[in-house]
Design a protein around this motif. Structure first.
Motif, short mmCIF file in Angstrom:
data_model
loop_
_atom_site.label_atom_id
_atom_site.label_comp_id
_atom_site.label_asym_id
_atom_site.label_seq_id
_atom_site.Cartn_x
_atom_site.Cartn_y
_atom_site.Cartn_z
N MET A 74 0.83 -1.19 0.00
CA MET A 74 0.00 0.00 0.00
C MET A 74 0.87 1.24 0.00
SD MET A 74 -2.55 1.36 3.00
CE MET A 74 -1.12 1.61 4.05
N SER A 75 0.63 2.15 -0.89
CA SER A 75 1.39 3.39 -0.94
C SER A 75 0.96 4.30 0.19
CB SER A 75 1.13 4.09 -2.29
OG SER A 75 1.66 5.39 -2.27
N ASP A 76 1.94 5.03 0.79
CA ASP A 76 1.64 5.97 1.86
C ASP A 76 1.92 7.39 1.43
OD1 ASP A 76 2.81 6.70 5.17
OD2 ASP A 76 0.77 6.60 4.41
N SER A 77 2.02 7.64 0.12
CA SER A 77 2.28 8.99 -0.35
C SER A 77 0.97 9.66 -0.73
CB SER A 77 3.21 8.97 -1.57
OG SER A 77 2.62 8.23 -2.60
N PRO A 78 0.77 10.96 -0.31
CA PRO A 78 -0.48 11.62 -0.59
C PRO A 78 -0.67 11.86 -2.07
CG PRO A 78 0.83 12.82 1.07
CD PRO A 78 1.69 11.78 0.45
N GLU A 113 -0.87 26.57 10.89
CA GLU A 113 0.44 25.98 11.20
C GLU A 113 0.34 24.46 11.32
OE1 GLU A 113 3.08 27.65 11.02
OE2 GLU A 113 2.79 29.70 11.72
N VAL A 114 -0.19 23.81 10.29
CA VAL A 114 -0.51 22.40 10.38
C VAL A 114 0.71 21.49 10.43
CG1 VAL A 114 -2.80 22.59 9.36
CG2 VAL A 114 -0.81 22.26 7.87
N THR A 115 1.91 22.05 10.21
CA THR A 115 3.12 21.22 10.29
C THR A 115 3.95 21.52 11.53
OG1 THR A 115 4.42 22.82 9.00
CG2 THR A 115 3.27 21.08 7.78
N VAL A 137 6.89 16.46 7.77
CA VAL A 137 6.30 17.70 7.25
C VAL A 137 5.92 17.55 5.78
CG1 VAL A 137 6.81 20.10 6.66
CG2 VAL A 137 7.40 19.21 8.93
N GLY A 138 6.79 16.92 5.00
CA GLY A 138 6.59 16.84 3.56
C GLY A 138 5.29 16.18 3.16
N GLU A 139 4.88 15.11 3.86
CA GLU A 139 3.68 14.39 3.45
C GLU A 139 2.42 15.24 3.70
OE1 GLU A 139 2.61 11.39 7.05
OE2 GLU A 139 4.53 11.00 6.07
N VAL A 140 2.43 16.07 4.73
CA VAL A 140 1.29 16.95 4.98
C VAL A 140 1.26 18.08 3.95
CG1 VAL A 140 0.24 18.56 6.63
CG2 VAL A 140 1.20 16.39 7.43
N LEU A 141 2.41 18.67 3.67
CA LEU A 141 2.46 19.74 2.68
C LEU A 141 2.09 19.22 1.29
CD1 LEU A 141 5.61 21.78 3.76
CD2 LEU A 141 3.20 22.19 4.31
N SER A 142 2.41 17.98 0.99
CA SER A 142 2.02 17.41 -0.31
C SER A 142 0.51 17.34 -0.44
CB SER A 142 2.64 16.01 -0.47
OG SER A 142 4.03 16.08 -0.58
N LEU A 143 -0.17 17.00 0.64
CA LEU A 143 -1.63 16.95 0.61
C LEU A 143 -2.21 18.35 0.43
CD1 LEU A 143 -4.39 15.64 0.87
CD2 LEU A 143 -4.10 15.63 3.35
N VAL A 144 -1.67 19.34 1.14
CA VAL A 144 -2.17 20.71 0.99
C VAL A 144 -1.92 21.19 -0.44
CG1 VAL A 144 -1.96 23.09 1.80
CG2 VAL A 144 -1.81 21.20 3.43
N ARG A 145 -0.76 20.86 -0.99
CA ARG A 145 -0.47 21.24 -2.38
C ARG A 145 -1.50 20.62 -3.34
NH1 ARG A 145 4.44 22.67 -4.86
NH2 ARG A 145 5.54 22.10 -2.94
N ALA A 146 -1.84 19.35 -3.11
CA ALA A 146 -2.83 18.69 -3.96
C ALA A 146 -4.19 19.36 -3.86
CB ALA A 146 -2.93 17.21 -3.58
N ARG A 197 5.70 30.33 -0.91
CA ARG A 197 6.13 30.89 -2.20
C ARG A 197 5.66 30.03 -3.37
NH1 ARG A 197 12.02 30.12 -2.49
NH2 ARG A 197 11.29 28.07 -3.16
N ASP A 198 5.74 28.71 -3.22
CA ASP A 198 5.48 27.83 -4.34
C ASP A 198 4.00 27.48 -4.51
OD1 ASP A 198 8.19 27.80 -4.77
OD2 ASP A 198 8.52 25.88 -3.76
N VAL A 199 3.21 27.51 -3.44
CA VAL A 199 1.83 27.02 -3.49
C VAL A 199 0.80 28.13 -3.39
CG1 VAL A 199 0.15 25.52 -2.35
CG2 VAL A 199 2.51 24.75 -2.63
#
Length: 264
Positions: free
Chosen positions: A1-5, A185-187, A195-204, A223-225
């Motif tokens: 099972m993948s755990d990446s958002p 401040e969700v991270t 931190v990265g997996e939460v920010l990936s979900l917000v980016r999505a 800056r990026d999102v």
């Protein structure tokens, strides 16, 4: 099972069509003080449909208080707050009905420890929005699958890492299709490697067109999102602008001083 958002397919509407960019949130002259300490000093802010607005600033600048006033967790002393054109700062307003239209995730996950992951995700849909259990659970399973946590639906929160718990909290906040998503401040409570997996979900979610107002100390992510960055200091907005322009060429000396301290 993948755990990446990955992108929650049913979490938000797609890109804005012409005429859909009227403000979802309008704040005018919002003031909040605790005795002699002024936390919000006449804030004016708009967030338009499908826009991602990042609030940045030093500790104590008013970011969290601003989000709490929007979610009616803090009363305001002056000014007005409108959600989709309606004055929600009117003391006669039904606060619970307003909160049902807003998704909010704060620094700590605040999952109910005695409920399964699936029950946490579907609780508001079933109890607040009166969605039939079967429909709520079907949607809950879909959302959990899209963030790689489908196998944890029956687990309790203490079986999940901090990053997984925060992702569940975000999915819970969007499960009922809110008009506005508040992220505070969700991270900040996470270990750096999570931190990265939460920010990936917000980016999505941002890429799907979710309307987001977020307080963050993650400058590169802002800056990026974000579409727009708002710099708060001393309870007021010092400067705001399109994210790339804001970081590339800040106009105000106070902004430049702050960024010089927080950027690598």
């Amino acid at each position: 099972m993948s755990d990446s958002p990955s992108t929650p397919a049913a979490a938000a509407s797609g890109p804005a069509a012409p005429g859909e960019l009227d403000p979802v949130l309008v704040m005018r002259g919002v003031r909040r003080a605790y005795g002699d300490r002024v936390v919000l000093a006449g804030v004016d802010l708009e967030v338009r449909a499908h826009e991602v607005v990042a609030l940045i600033g030093p500790s104590g600048s008013g970011k969290s208080t601003l989000l709490r006033t929007v979610n009616l967790l803090e009363p305001i002393d002056d000014g007005v707050i409108r959600l989709a054109g309606r004055d929600i700062s009117d003391p006669r307003v039904d606060a619970d009905a307003v909160r049902a239209r807003i998704g909010a995730v704060f620094q700590h996950y605040n999952l109910f420890p005695h409920l399964s992951v699936l029950d946490n995700v579907t609780l508001a849909a079933r109890l607040v929005h009166r969605m039939p259990r079967a429909e709520a659970e079907r949607r809950g399973h879909e959302l959990l699958e899209t963030i790689g946590l489908g196998g944890f639906a029956s687990a309790f929160p203490d079986r999940l890492s901090g990053g997984q718990q925060q992702r569940v909290a975000i999915v819970r906040a969007i499960a009922s299709g809110p008009e506005l998503l508040l992220l505070d401040e969700v991270t900040s409570a996470l270990d750096p490697e999570l931190v990265g997996e939460v920010l990936s979900l917000v980016r999505a979610l941002a890429e799907r067109g979710t309307t987001i107002l977020m307080a963050t100390h993650e400058m590169a992510f802002a800056r990026d999102v974000a579409d727009r960055v708002v710099f708060l200091d001393g309870g007021g907005i010092v400067e705001q602008g399109p994210a790339r322009e804001f970081f590339a060429a800040p106009r105000e000396a106070r902004t430049r001083e702050f960024l010089a301290r927080v950027l690598p």
